[in-house]
Design an enzyme around this catalytic site. Structure first.
Site, PDB file in Angstrom:
ATOM      1  N   ILE B  16     100.561  34.241  48.496  1.00 27.46           N
ATOM      2  CA  ILE B  16     102.016  34.133  48.634  1.00 27.46           C
ATOM      3  C   ILE B  16     102.297  33.289  49.873  1.00 27.46           C
ATOM      4  O   ILE B  16     102.389  33.797  50.976  1.00 27.46           O
ATOM      5  CB  ILE B  16     102.689  35.513  48.748  1.00 27.46           C
ATOM      6  CG1 ILE B  16     102.329  36.364  47.524  1.00 27.46           C
ATOM      7  CG2 ILE B  16     104.214  35.354  48.852  1.00 27.46           C
ATOM      8  CD1 ILE B  16     103.128  37.633  47.389  1.00 27.46           C
ATOM      9  N   HIS B  17     102.390  31.996  49.684  1.00 24.23           N
ATOM     10  CA  HIS B  17     102.578  31.119  50.831  1.00 24.23           C
ATOM     11  C   HIS B  17     104.064  30.866  51.081  1.00 24.23           C
ATOM     12  O   HIS B  17     104.924  31.397  50.385  1.00 24.23           O
ATOM     13  CB  HIS B  17     101.768  29.829  50.694  1.00 24.23           C
ATOM     14  CG  HIS B  17     102.018  29.062  49.439  1.00 24.23           C
ATOM     15  ND1 HIS B  17     102.813  27.964  49.398  1.00 24.23           N
ATOM     16  CD2 HIS B  17     101.569  29.263  48.178  1.00 24.23           C
ATOM     17  CE1 HIS B  17     102.834  27.501  48.158  1.00 24.23           C
ATOM     18  NE2 HIS B  17     102.097  28.267  47.392  1.00 24.23           N
TER      19      HIS B  17
END
Lengths: 538, 87
Positions: B16-17
């Site tokens: 989850i950037h």
């Protein structure tokens, strides 16, 4: 001369004067007994001003480096308005009755520490983004303007460079940059790559180099300070060669794909995702000759739905605005595996259960994809091709399934366009019976990677076989020539979409065979165009 | 009130950037329900970008997303779709 090793972000050369970029040191003064009401107000104003700046930066970056890379400034804007960040600043202002600058600095430091203590390299690198946001707020609060003026063309060196600073620098005056900190994964590195600026990271920079001549060799990752004349001459030559080649190629961006004697060739691009369409359009390819649909399957944990696929195909068709888009149906198996297909272990995956073989034994998966493709065909010019064909019956069966799909769409009143049907020629069997196959389809596309490996019985993944893997082998070229001839006899057009299509040593030979279309990775479009335009078939 | 929840395993190469975390925060704010992401022992409100990023969720990690509130049904549905398409 001093030569210092760093890590190269881009394999290019830059030569010029060094300029030491020093950030104004952030001196945070803690002012006690401040009025919380006033400070909160100042903070809110600063947030609004920072949001405006970031919006401007986002737009600038969109124009210069594209939306995907500009997204970092959207992220900054969100960090700026993040509730936890805000809560922390507000708490400090109210609880300690201090000035907004101090509250922002403390909050920024805390969030930076949070990220820099994380294990994963990607998340660790986000500390720089938090710092960038906090510095921006602090600068606005202390009433300073942003200054990024470069007076003359320079190679900039700095301890560290924030993404926002990278975008704001005047590209006309920025020959390259060198930083001490920063990783190859940082947003700054990504921006440099997109802006095509030679850059090194991990170089211990020194302020006393300011004003000295220097050269960046992006191929070896070296910074030369005060390079001696020989080194300089060598690098300048390297640079001049590369620049000249690039410049000449770029001039071909909007040129037609026509040979000297006036024959028009369809030069198409290969894509593996929606993002690749941009490059195809940038270099003005006449169409997409190979749309690898696998990514839709490989990115998922389960089969992509008809809607998901439809949305992607439609988007590509619309972006190409009437130019042909050839979608290759599911080509999974062998080196491309998706767990949920549960394909199981195979002794010989290259000769195994893959591509059309899966599609024909699991017709529901195949028909879902075909339905999505047909529905999207109402929004542009879409063709479809089946991979790994070896027998006529496979093509007939695939066509039957396509006909079923058309029938179902018709009975539901769902519109679709006219879709040309083709096959990949990538097994020796298909090449040898191409005269028969040609009666079944509208076009052939020769997949040279597999055709070479199957014809020569050489596994292209096996490094020990490198000397035996000969893409120019006469057997391969004879098969290609035969495929072109038998295709044309039956009125089929013939293209090449494998890596050999971009091999400019063979372009003339292919054109002499009568190949109608070459589809290559967007990075090679201009080189192949140059070769086509220099070929005389008379 | 029942809580809607779903499990999801991250397939994005990084995890989850920043960008999807930002989009997730934006999307979450469209709903009145409280949306939380749980990864192992840690938990964060999905609408809080920094907190979500600080979870450091990586490729292959399983998360549990819960939605609680008047529009939890729709929120869970849309979020699941978001995860499938983006992460």
């Amino acid at each position: 001369m001093e030569g210092i090793k760093g890590k190269a972000i881009l394999g290019r050369v830059a030569v010029g004067k060094l300029f030491y970029y020093k950030k104004e040191k952030r001196q945070v003064r803690r002012v006690g007994d401040a009025d919380p009401g006033t400070e909160l107000h100042r903070y809110e104003d600063a947030v609004r001003a920072a949001e405006q700046e970031l919006l401007g930066l986002y737009e600038k970056a969109c124009r210069e480096v594209g939306e995907v890379n500009a997204a970092v400034f959207e992220v900054h804007r969100m960090m700026l308005t993040d509730e936890d960040y805000r809560d922390s600043v507000v708490n400090i202002i109210e609880g300690q009755r201090v000035n907004a600058e101090y509250a922002v600095a403390v909050t920024g430091d805390n969030f930076q520490k949070l990220f820099s203590s994380m294990e994963d390299e990607y998340f660790k690198a986000r500390a720089a983004d938090v710092k960038d946001v906090s510095d921006r707020l602090h600068r606005i609060l202390s009433g300073q303007e942003e200054s990024h003026g470069l007076l003359e063309p320079v190679i900039l060196m700095a301890k560290d460079l924030a993404p926002s600073e990278t975008v704001q620098l005047d590209k006309k005056k920025l020959l390259g940059f060198v930083t001490e900190q920063g990783s190859l994964n940082s947003h700054t590195a990504i921006l440099a790559r997109t802006m095509n600026i030679p850059a090194l990271v991990g170089v211990p920079v020194r302020e006393e180099w300011d004003g000295h001549m220097a050269a960046i060799d992006g191929e070896t990752g070296t910074l030369y300070v005060d390079p001696d004349p020989e080194t300089l001459a060598l690098l300048e030559e390297k640079q001049a060669c590369a620049e000249e080649k690039r410049r000449l190629l770029l001039e071909l961006k909007d040129k037609d794909d026509v040979t000297l004697d006036g024959k028009r060739i369809k030069l198409y691009g290969n894509i593996g995702s929606v993002a690749d369409v941009a490059a195809v359009l940038r270099y003005n390819a006449a169409g997409i000759g190979l749309f690898r649909s696998e990514f839709l399957y490989l990115e998922k944990n389960t089969y992509p739905t008809e809607e998901e696929q439809f949305a992607v195909y439609k988007q590509v068709a619309e972006m190409m605005a009437g130019r042909e888009v050839i979608i290759r149906t599911l080509d999974i198996g062998a080196d491309k595996q998706a767990e949920y297909f549960a394909l199981g272990h195979e002794e010989n995956p290259a000769l195994g259960y893959r591509a059309i073989r899966i599609c024909l034994t699991k017709p529901e998966i195949f028909k879902t994809q075909l339905r999505a493709i047909y529905r999207a065909s109402a929004f542009g010019t879409i063709s479809v091709m089946f991979p790994m064909v070896a027998s006529v019956w496979e093509v007939k069966r695939a066509k039957e399934l396509a006909a079923e799909v058309r029938g179902e769409l018709e009975s539901h009143g769902i519109p679709f366009g006219s879709v040309s049907l083709g096959i990949m020629i990538e097994t020796p069997a298909a090449a040898v019976i191409s005269d028969r196959l040609a009666r079944e389809v509208d076009f052939f596309s020769i997949g040279t990677n597999d055709l070479i490996q199957y014809t020569l019985a050489v596994d292209r993944q096996n490094e020990r076989l490198e000397e035996f893997y000969d893409p120019h082998h006469e057997a391969v070229l004879r098969l290609i020539e035969y495929v072109v001839r038998s295709g044309h006899t039956a009125g089929c057009s013939v293209g090449i979409c494998g890596e050999l299509g971009a091999d400019t040593a063979l372009t003339e030979r292919f054109l002499r065979m009568g190949v109608d279309e070459l589809s290559v990775s967007p990075a090679f479009l201009l080189e192949v165009r140059e070769r086509i335009r220099g070929t005389d078939l008379r | 009130m029942l809580v809607k929840e779903f499990r999801y395993t991250i397939t994005d190469k990084i995890g989850i950037h920043a960008r999807p975390a930002g989009e997730l925060a934006k999307l979450t704010k469209e709903f009145q329900s409280r949306v939380k992401i749980r990864a192992g022992e840690k938990e964060a409100a999905a609408g809080r970008l920094m907190a979500v990023m600080a979870l450091g969720i990586r490729n292959g990690q399983e998360i549990v997303v819960t939605a609680e509130g008047p529009d939890e049904e729709r929120a869970a549905e849309r979020l699941e779709e978001f995860f499938r398409n983006n992460l």
